[in-house]
Design an enzyme around this catalytic site. Structure first.
Site, PDB file in Angstrom:
ATOM      1  N   CYS A   1      23.449 -11.255 -36.137  1.00  0.00           N
ATOM      2  CA  CYS A   1      22.195 -11.295 -37.316  1.00  0.00           C
ATOM      3  C   CYS A   1      22.437  -9.685 -37.739  1.00  0.00           C
ATOM      4  O   CYS A   1      21.446  -9.310 -39.154  1.00  0.00           O
ATOM      5  CB  CYS A   1      20.597 -11.260 -36.581  1.00  0.00           C
ATOM      6  SG  CYS A   1      20.756 -12.491 -35.985  1.00  0.00           S
TER       7      CYS A   1
ATOM      8  N   ASN B   1      15.798 -19.196 -38.776  1.00  0.00           N
ATOM      9  CA  ASN B   1      17.071 -17.853 -38.252  1.00  0.00           C
ATOM     10  C   ASN B   1      18.372 -18.260 -38.882  1.00  0.00           C
ATOM     11  O   ASN B   1      18.854 -19.356 -37.963  1.00  0.00           O
ATOM     12  CB  ASN B   1      16.590 -17.477 -36.834  1.00  0.00           C
ATOM     13  CG  ASN B   1      17.636 -16.242 -36.838  1.00  0.00           C
ATOM     14  OD1 ASN B   1      18.455 -15.989 -37.401  1.00  0.00           O
ATOM     15  ND2 ASN B   1      17.831 -15.195 -35.530  1.00  0.00           N
TER      16      ASN B   1
ATOM     17  N   HIS C   1      15.097  -8.603 -40.619  1.00  0.00           N
ATOM     18  CA  HIS C   1      16.185  -9.998 -40.261  1.00  0.00           C
ATOM     19  C   HIS C   1      14.858 -10.579 -40.219  1.00  0.00           C
ATOM     20  O   HIS C   1      13.574 -10.386 -38.963  1.00  0.00           O
ATOM     21  CB  HIS C   1      16.782  -9.273 -39.435  1.00  0.00           C
ATOM     22  CG  HIS C   1      17.178 -10.709 -38.380  1.00  0.00           C
ATOM     23  ND1 HIS C   1      17.826 -11.836 -39.278  1.00  0.00           N
ATOM     24  CD2 HIS C   1      17.463 -10.960 -37.139  1.00  0.00           C
ATOM     25  CE1 HIS C   1      17.887 -12.887 -38.215  1.00  0.00           C
ATOM     26  NE2 HIS C   1      17.533 -12.336 -37.194  1.00  0.00           N
TER      27      HIS C   1
HETATM   28  O1  UT7 Z   1      18.788 -13.382 -33.766  1.00  0.00           O
HETATM   29  C1  UT7 Z   1      19.022 -12.935 -32.882  1.00  0.00           C
HETATM   30  C2  UT7 Z   1      18.167 -11.894 -31.842  1.00  0.00           C
HETATM   31  N1  UT7 Z   1      16.962 -13.136 -31.206  1.00  0.00           N
HETATM   32  C3  UT7 Z   1      15.716 -12.984 -31.004  1.00  0.00           C
HETATM   33  O2  UT7 Z   1      15.632 -11.840 -32.001  1.00  0.00           O
HETATM   34  C4  UT7 Z   1      15.750 -13.932 -30.247  1.00  0.00           C
HETATM   35  C5  UT7 Z   1      14.689 -13.519 -29.112  1.00  0.00           C
HETATM   36  N2  UT7 Z   1      13.371 -14.223 -28.162  1.00  0.00           N
HETATM   37  C6  UT7 Z   1      12.122 -14.996 -29.165  1.00  0.00           C
HETATM   38  O3  UT7 Z   1      12.189 -15.172 -29.896  1.00  0.00           O
HETATM   39  C7  UT7 Z   1      11.286 -15.618 -28.256  1.00  0.00           C
HETATM   40  O4  UT7 Z   1      12.068 -15.014 -26.814  1.00  0.00           O
HETATM   41  C8  UT7 Z   1      11.752 -17.284 -28.378  1.00  0.00           C
HETATM   42  C9  UT7 Z   1      11.369 -17.665 -29.571  1.00  0.00           C
HETATM   43  C10 UT7 Z   1      13.931 -17.760 -28.145  1.00  0.00           C
HETATM   44  C11 UT7 Z   1      10.999 -18.380 -27.587  1.00  0.00           C
HETATM   45  O5  UT7 Z   1       9.936 -17.769 -27.433  1.00  0.00           O
HETATM   46  P1  UT7 Z   1       8.854 -17.029 -25.581  1.00  0.00           P
HETATM   47  O6  UT7 Z   1       7.954 -16.493 -26.334  1.00  0.00           O
HETATM   48  O7  UT7 Z   1       9.646 -15.820 -25.223  1.00  0.00           O
HETATM   49  O8  UT7 Z   1       8.719 -18.241 -25.053  1.00  0.00           O
HETATM   50  P2  UT7 Z   1       9.363 -18.248 -23.234  1.00  0.00           P
HETATM   51  O9  UT7 Z   1      10.580 -17.780 -23.905  1.00  0.00           O
HETATM   52  O10 UT7 Z   1       8.949 -17.410 -22.401  1.00  0.00           O
HETATM   53  O11 UT7 Z   1       8.706 -20.031 -23.270  1.00  0.00           O
HETATM   54  C12 UT7 Z   1       7.531 -19.606 -23.144  1.00  0.00           C
HETATM   55  C13 UT7 Z   1       7.581 -21.385 -21.869  1.00  0.00           C
HETATM   56  C14 UT7 Z   1       8.122 -21.706 -20.821  1.00  0.00           C
HETATM   57  O12 UT7 Z   1       7.352 -22.924 -20.432  1.00  0.00           O
HETATM   58  P3  UT7 Z   1       6.602 -22.678 -19.149  1.00  0.00           P
HETATM   59  O13 UT7 Z   1       8.388 -21.569 -17.964  1.00  0.00           O
HETATM   60  O14 UT7 Z   1       6.091 -21.217 -18.927  1.00  0.00           O
HETATM   61  O15 UT7 Z   1       6.078 -23.307 -17.857  1.00  0.00           O
HETATM   62  C15 UT7 Z   1       9.106 -22.157 -22.405  1.00  0.00           C
HETATM   63  O16 UT7 Z   1       9.759 -23.857 -20.866  1.00  0.00           O
HETATM   64  O17 UT7 Z   1       7.463 -22.084 -23.149  1.00  0.00           O
HETATM   65  C16 UT7 Z   1       8.803 -23.366 -23.065  1.00  0.00           C
HETATM   66  N3  UT7 Z   1       8.879 -23.818 -23.675  1.00  0.00           N
HETATM   67  C17 UT7 Z   1       8.998 -24.475 -25.130  1.00  0.00           C
HETATM   68  N4  UT7 Z   1       7.952 -25.447 -24.820  1.00  0.00           N
HETATM   69  C18 UT7 Z   1       7.490 -25.880 -26.289  1.00  0.00           C
HETATM   70  C19 UT7 Z   1      10.889 -23.112 -24.411  1.00  0.00           C
HETATM   71  N5  UT7 Z   1      10.900 -23.341 -25.798  1.00  0.00           N
HETATM   72  C20 UT7 Z   1       9.871 -24.132 -26.500  1.00  0.00           C
HETATM   73  C21 UT7 Z   1       9.566 -25.054 -27.141  1.00  0.00           C
HETATM   74  N6  UT7 Z   1       8.540 -26.226 -27.202  1.00  0.00           N
HETATM   75  N7  UT7 Z   1      10.653 -25.984 -28.033  1.00  0.00           N
END
Ligand code: UT7
Length: 333
Positions: free
Chosen positions: A115, A286, A256
């Site tokens: 990115c 993204n 970004h």
């Molecule tokens: O551009 C390159 C660099 N990349 C980045 O900068 C991305 C950085 N990461 C992020 O932006 C975030 O970590 C994400 C958007 C990818 C994920 O958000 P998060 O707040 O970190 O969520 P998480 O992965 O910790 O998931 C929280 C909960 C989980 O459920 P439990 O374990 O708490 O029951 C996930 O299973 O949300 C669940 N979950 C979803 N629920 C509904 C994960 N993806 C989804 C989804 N829809 N699409």
């Protein structure tokens, strides 16, 4: 005598027509609009029709960029294409773009910095121009993320979209304007947190890699988030400090677009209010190497922000590698 500087003379973009909305995704994986919106800020993304590839988008973005500058393709001396989704592993997509544009006097290459690709590419182009080694450099940030996304994986399929943005860098006509400074970083400790498992020389494609879905983006979201939110804010603040500026001197912050929460944290850290931050993640998601030129397009062409010639603009990005960095420039129009 004042220093020879580079500036961004014009920009162009290409956005595929087809939209993939949060409602569409609700029908594909176990997710919902509210989760996507609150956790990422994304409403929809654009998806390129299968089989067209990176150069299809890049050439169109580049043509618009050159047209806006009133510059012919034959005047371009260098083409740098930032991407993680080239047409093929080789030859470089820059070669295809050179041919399609009829840029007969240009040499070029692809650059992979996730990115941060566009940021690293304009840093490279700037140094070529400052040294006198190159005149006009066409820098393209383009990614067809839909070709490396598993649309059964809710962790990643909600995040990415396809797009291309192009910028023409040239010798800055105004002294002390144009691109002033960069702070760039790489830390390979991030390799396992955001990558594609197979397809390269360490693990070439095979029936097994395809069956295991190893040709898709694999990301440890929360771990990447932690580093991204800290480092993008730090690197944006750092470039201000070392140039004796504060957030109140900055007219536009161009970050970004990976996650609205990361963007807001960086802006807060710099002391920049909402109206001076470019945000288009809602519309495009993204788009990896394309996010920064798409943001510049909104400011320079669509005039969605209050900015005038000579104003300070800061760009910042964080991506796979890890790679991260920032750039400081004075607005060109
Ligand atoms: O551009 C390159 C660099 N990349 C980045 O900068 C991305 C950085 N990461 C992020 O932006 C975030 O970590 C994400 C958007 C990818 C994920 O958000 P998060 O707040 O970190 O969520 P998480 O992965 O910790 O998931 C929280 C909960 C989980 O459920 P439990 O374990 O708490 O029951 C996930 O299973 O949300 C669940 N979950 C979803 N629920 C509904 C994960 N993806 C989804 C989804 N829809 N699409």
């Amino acid at each position: 005598m004042s220093k020879r500087r580079a500036y961004i003379r014009s920009v162009g973009r290409f956005l595929p027509e087809r939209r993939l909305t949060n409602t569409d995704l609700e029908r594909m994986v176990d997710t919902n609009d509210e989760w996507i919106l609150t956790r990422t800020g994304i409403c929809e993304r654009r998806i390129l029709d299968p089989g067209l590839g990176n150069s299809f988008m890049s050439v169109r973005a580049a043509r618009e960029c050159l047209e806006r500058a009133g510059v012919s393709a034959k005047e371009v001396e260098t083409i740098i294409v930032a991407t993680v989704t080239p047409d093929r592993l080789f030859p470089a997509t820059a070669c295809v773009i050179q041919r399609e544009l009829g840029a007969k006097n240009a040499w070029g290459f692809d650059l992979n910095a996730g990115c941060c690709g566009f940021l690293f590419a304009i840093s490279t182009a700037t140094q070529m121009i400052e040294s006198g080694r190159s005149g006009k450099v066409l820098v393209i940030g383009s990614d067809v993320m839909s070709t490396i996304i598993d649309y059964a994986d809710r962790n990643t399929c909600i995040l990415f979209g396809d797009a291309a943005g192009a910028a023409l860098l040239d010798v800055c006509p105004e002294p002390d304007h144009g691109i002033l400074d960069f702070v760039l970083h790489t830390d390979g400790c991030g390799e396992d947190l955001l990558h594609m498992k197979a397809g390269g020389s360490r693990r070439p494609p095979s029936l097994e890699t395809v069956e295991n879905k190893e040709h898709y983006v694999s990301q440890e979201g929360p771990a990447v988030f932690k580093v991204a939110v800290t480092e993008m804010a730090n690197v944006a603040a750092r470039i201000l400090e070392r140039n004796g500026l504060t957030g109140s001197d900055v007219s536009l912050f161009v970050p970004h677009q990976a996650n609205l929460r990361i963007i807001d944290a960086a802006a807060r850290r710099m002391g920049i209010d909402n109206g001076r931050v470019v945000k288009n993640i809602m519309k495009f998601g993204n788009t990896t190497a394309a996010t920064l030129p798409l943001c510049l397009y909104e400011a320079a062409v669509e005039k969605n922000y209050d900015i005038k010639p000579g104003d300070y603009v800061v760009m910042a990005a964080f991506g796979a590698g890890f790679t991260w960095g920032s750039a400081l420039m004075r607005w060109w129009e």
